[in-house]
Design an enzyme around this catalytic site. Structure first.
Site, PDB file in Angstrom:
ATOM      1  N   CYS B 162       0.933  -1.256   0.027  1.00  0.00           N
ATOM      2  CA  CYS B 162       0.170  -0.028  -0.027  1.00  0.00           C
ATOM      3  C   CYS B 162       0.906   1.315  -0.119  1.00  0.00           C
ATOM      4  CB  CYS B 162      -1.069  -0.022   1.260  1.00  0.00           C
ATOM      5  SG  CYS B 162      -1.846  -1.610   1.081  1.00  0.00           S
ATOM      6  N   GLU B 306      -0.231   6.590  13.407  1.00  0.00           N
ATOM      7  CA  GLU B 306       0.277   7.805  12.532  1.00  0.00           C
ATOM      8  C   GLU B 306       0.169   9.056  13.147  1.00  0.00           C
ATOM      9  OE1 GLU B 306      -1.896   7.789   8.788  1.00  0.00           O
ATOM     10  OE2 GLU B 306      -0.457   9.421   7.833  1.00  0.00           O
ATOM     11  N   LYS B 327      -9.019   8.386   2.008  1.00  0.00           N
ATOM     12  CA  LYS B 327      -9.284   6.919   1.913  1.00  0.00           C
ATOM     13  C   LYS B 327     -10.801   7.129   2.726  1.00  0.00           C
ATOM     14  CE  LYS B 327      -5.055   4.447   2.347  1.00  0.00           C
ATOM     15  NZ  LYS B 327      -4.161   5.319   2.276  1.00  0.00           N
ATOM     16  N   HIS B 332      -9.483   2.244   0.361  1.00  0.00           N
ATOM     17  CA  HIS B 332      -8.178   1.786   0.359  1.00  0.00           C
ATOM     18  C   HIS B 332      -7.858   1.401  -1.051  1.00  0.00           C
ATOM     19  CE1 HIS B 332      -4.280   0.932   0.837  1.00  0.00           C
ATOM     20  NE2 HIS B 332      -4.071   1.044   2.175  1.00  0.00           N
ATOM     21  N   PHE B 391       1.567  -3.065   4.293  1.00  0.00           N
ATOM     22  CA  PHE B 391       2.177  -4.623   4.818  1.00  0.00           C
ATOM     23  C   PHE B 391       3.559  -4.816   4.732  1.00  0.00           C
ATOM     24  CE2 PHE B 391      -1.655  -7.611   4.536  1.00  0.00           C
ATOM     25  CZ  PHE B 391      -2.392  -7.146   5.452  1.00  0.00           C
TER      26      PHE B 391
END
Lengths: 373, 408
Positions: B162, B306, B327, B332, B391
């Site tokens: 991502c 974040e 998003k 996503h 990931f």
């Protein structure tokens, strides 16, 4: 421009595990081909493969948690472990190292097994444990996590040139200061789908038929910024002087031109002339006509280069994205051979053009500190 | 060092398949989320996704090309066509052979992969059409795009999940800044992936209704699809050919927390490192950052980590910076997400308008920054950051600046 040197190498290959064993394997008789032991080849040509027979990742990697990893990840991890083992990096230095892996497919087996589970048993039957293995960067990231390599994590998947391009990407990361040291190379697993795809396109066969046998393996190199390597007193195996990749929009008519542009750009980056190159290693698998075209181009473009080990494909096979780094590991042999080094090669060029039109070239130079380490 | 400017943008998204339509919808806070009808979602936590609507492949590809090109690559080609048209790159002076491609993806051609596995399971592996094998390697996306436009420069496929779009933009930035190439087509693409929807469902990461980044009641992500493409050029070349410059790429940073394959590092070490590397590479004072496009997935763990990273880097000033997660509107978009978000940052610095985070109702005490709730706003933004995480603990940040002829 910062200089990038190679200071360690780990190889997992059917002809030998560990760099020394691998180089010995290259001097031995060509390896025997076997039938794949873990997938069916029913309906395909039965020409055999170069498989890591009896490969057990836990022989090379300490700790638990290997069971849920796929084959490509285990191969990459074992090669990384071998490279780190010989690197002389301290724990603190290791934490700053990153990983750049080239792979054409990631793990097709992991992705297919995950899909098959949902196709056969419905969406709720898929395993959340195995889902992370379906991303193409999974082998790279699993290696980062296993060895605590926090510098950076990147995966290059540019078809047959994946590992040469991963090495080029890593050089760029070091040159721009994103990292001082990176593990980089390529890894690939044998699997049913790639075998059937090769069969479909009549690319299965032995080297005698001009098709390398399907193969698996990994070569992982430790690349360092020159001063970083010197400061920690590391032996230097070679220097990467230049790397470039290009593309042939029309495979048939542009392949030669694309490869020529890659070679010329890599030489320009290296600050070398075509006549400076002593040896050429074909390091990208492609169609037989692309390999012939490569030979013709090298003969024309690199007047002083001997094309080395034309039989290399018989030893390394069609290892897709890993082939570039495996060939580089092979080229480190003559560059560091103490017996012949006085008259040995100083500059080696690796390159080729692949099935999809990706062309890549890399210039490797004998370490000027050779013998002083 | 060469300067790297943005001269073209193209997008295929759940909020439109044209750049202006997309940005207008973002500013209006519309949702592109709708029911997934292309495959079975019964029994899942959610049957919603960020679905591309109104995509017309025939505008960009011949029928024969459509057969030979996977949907992810088709999205990338359509977005590229828009970006090229805006940049005028092919109309005045740049030979296609000198243009490179660097693309990101999470799954590659996920629908092709699934189709191959379906045929293999139901009819036998020997029945898999050869054409599907040719679309199977992730790298085939970048080669399909380059073949379509005749691009002969570097051709890189960077599947770093991502965060892949940011990686590709960073790679293109390096290639231009170092003088290796003068123009790159870069970004990311992914079509809707069945395995991603099923996988995130089993991880309990799908939200049952809407994506609510940074909200106290956020429950997860929705999988989306699309493509975002940027044309990057060496500044002097863009200037010489009279190109209209949209914004400038000033730097980027990538790092790896090594914490876990799926779960973000609660200490956000990789995220902090990526932001700091981007600031350092760009030579931009952190006090001048005027907008942050958050990774902002809408999961409990991501949004908390974040927020922590932003606070750690920006200290007391963190609360003054507008931060939004698009998003919330798009879902996503996987490998396309960070490319579309970077592209949005380019539009933000150009137009001085910041898109909102929609579905934001109930503040979370652990996410206590300015997330531009529900409504777009005007803002003075000279420099914008675009964060993307993935990931495998891949952490990345791209820094985009408002174009100025003389950079301080």
């Amino acid at each position: 421009m910062k200089r990038v040197v190679i200071t360690s190498c780990g190889v997992v290959s059917p002809i030998g595990i560990g760099h020394e064993q691998f180089l010995k394997g290259l001097q031995a008789e060509p390896p025997s081909l076997t039938r794949p032991s873990f997938f069916e080849t029913k309906g395909c040509s039965e020409e055999g493969v170069l498989e890591l027979v009896g490969f057990n990742a836990s022989d090379y990697i300490e700790g638990k948690g290997l069971r849920s990893l796929d084959r490509n990840t285990k191969i990459a991890m074992a090669a990384t472990s071998l490279a780190l083992g010989k690197s002389g990096l301290s724990e603190e230095q290791r934490r700053k190292v990153g990983m750049v892996l080239g792979t054409m497919f990631g793990s097709m087996t992991s992705i297919s097994d995950f899909n098959l589970e949902s196709i056969q048993n419905g969406p709720l039957s898929v395993s959340p444990m195995l889902f992370p293995n379906t991303v193409i960067n999974s082998p790279t990231s699993q290696v980062n996590i296993r060895f605590g390599l926090s510098g950076l994590s990147a995966t290059l998947s540019s078809c047959n040139t994946s590992s040469l391009d991963a090495l080029g990407y890593a050089c760029q990361m070091i040159q721009t200061g994103m990292a001082d040291a990176l593990l980089a190379g390529g890894s690939e697993e044998l699997c049913s789908l790639s075998y059937h795809a090769l069969d479909r396109f009549k690319l299965l066969g032995t080297a005698e038929e001009d098709h390398p046998p399907p193969a698996e393996g990994a070569a992982i190199l430790l690349l360092e910024e020159f001063d970083h390597a010197v400061r920690r007193g590391s032996p230097i195996l070679a220097e990467i002087r230049g790397q470039a990749n290009t593309f042939a929009p029309d495979q048939k008519t542009d392949s030669q031109n694309a490869l020529q542009r890659s070679i010329e750009a890599s030489l320009a980056e290296a600050g070398l002339h075509a006549q400076d190159i002593n040896q050429f290693f074909s390091s990208v698998s492609g169609f037989p006509w692309q390999r012939r075209l490569t030979s013709a181009l090298v003969a024309r473009l690199l007047p002083n280069a001997k094309t080395m080990r034309k039989d290399l494909q018989r030893y390394l096979g069609e290892s897709f994205g890993a082939l570039g780094s495996l060939t580089l590991a092979a080229a480190l042999g003559p560059l560091n051979d103490q017996v012949s080094n006085a008259n040995g090669p100083e500059h080696i060029l690796l390159g080729g053009v692949g099935y999809f039109g990706n062309a890549s070239a890399l210039v490797l130079t004998r370490s000027q500190t050779w013998g002083e380490a | 060092m060469k300067r790297v400017v943005i001269t073209g943008l193209g997008v295929v998204s759940p909020l439109g398949c044209e750049r202006e339509e997309f940005f207008t919808n973002l500013l209006e806070g519309r949702s592109g989320v709708e029911q997934i009808t292309s495959f079975d979602c019964s029994g899942l936590r959610s049957n919603l996704g960020g679905i591309v609507k109104g995509f017309e492949p025939g505008r960009y590809l011949t029928p024969e090309e459509q057969i030979k090109t996977g949907l992810s690559a088709q999205y990338a080609i359509a977005a590229t066509a828009q970006a090229l048209e805006q940049s005028g790159l092919l109309q005045n002076g740049v030979a296609p052979r000198d243009i490179g491609v660097s693309l990101g993806t999470t799954m590659g051609e996920a629908q092709v992969t699934y189709q191959i596995d379906q045929v293999a399971a139901l009819k036998g592996i020997d029945q898999v059409p050869g054409q599907l094998y040719l679309q199977r390697p992730p790298g085939a996306m970048a080669t399909s795009l380059a073949r379509k436009f005749g691009f002969g420069g570097p051709n890189n496929m960077i599947p770093t999940a991502c965060a892949a779009g940011n990686y590709a933009i960073g790679n293109s930035f390096d290639l231009i800044q170092s003088g290796r190439v003068k123009a790159m087509v870069t970004g990311g693409a992914d079509c809707l992936s069945i395995s991603a929807v099923y996988g995130f469902n089993r991880l309990n990461s799908l939200t049952p209704d809407q994506v609510r980044p940074f909200d106290r009641n956020r429950k997860g992500i929705l999988v989306g699809e699309g493509a975002g493409i940027l044309v990057l050029e060496e500044y002097e070349q863009a200037l010489a050919r009279g190109a209209k410059i949209i914004a400038e790429v000033l730097g980027y940073g990538i790092s790896c927390s090594t914490y876990h394959m799926i779960t973000p590092d609660p200490q956000a070490r990789g995220a902090v490192s990526a932001i700091n590397k981007a600031l350092q590479r760009a030579g931009v004072d952190k006090n001048h950052i005027g907008y942050i496009s958050a990774h902002g997935t809408g999961t409990l763990a991501n949004d908390k980590a974040e927020t922590k990273a932003i606070k750690q880097v920006f200290g007391d000033r963190a609360g003054e910076i507008p931060i939004s997660s698009i998003k919330s509107m798009l879902g996503h978009m996987m490998g396309a997400a960070s490319a579309v978000e970077a592209l949005t940052c380019a539009l933000v610095v150009q137009r001085q308008l910041v898109p909102p985070t929609i579905n934001y109702q109930d503040p979370d005490p652990e996410c206590d920054l300015d997330y531009v709730p529900n409504y777009a706003r005007k803002a003075e933004v000279d420099y914008a950051l675009s964060n993307a995480y993935a990931f495998g603990a891949n952490d990345s940040t791209v820094l985009i600046g408002k174009f100025q002829e003389r950079r301080q």
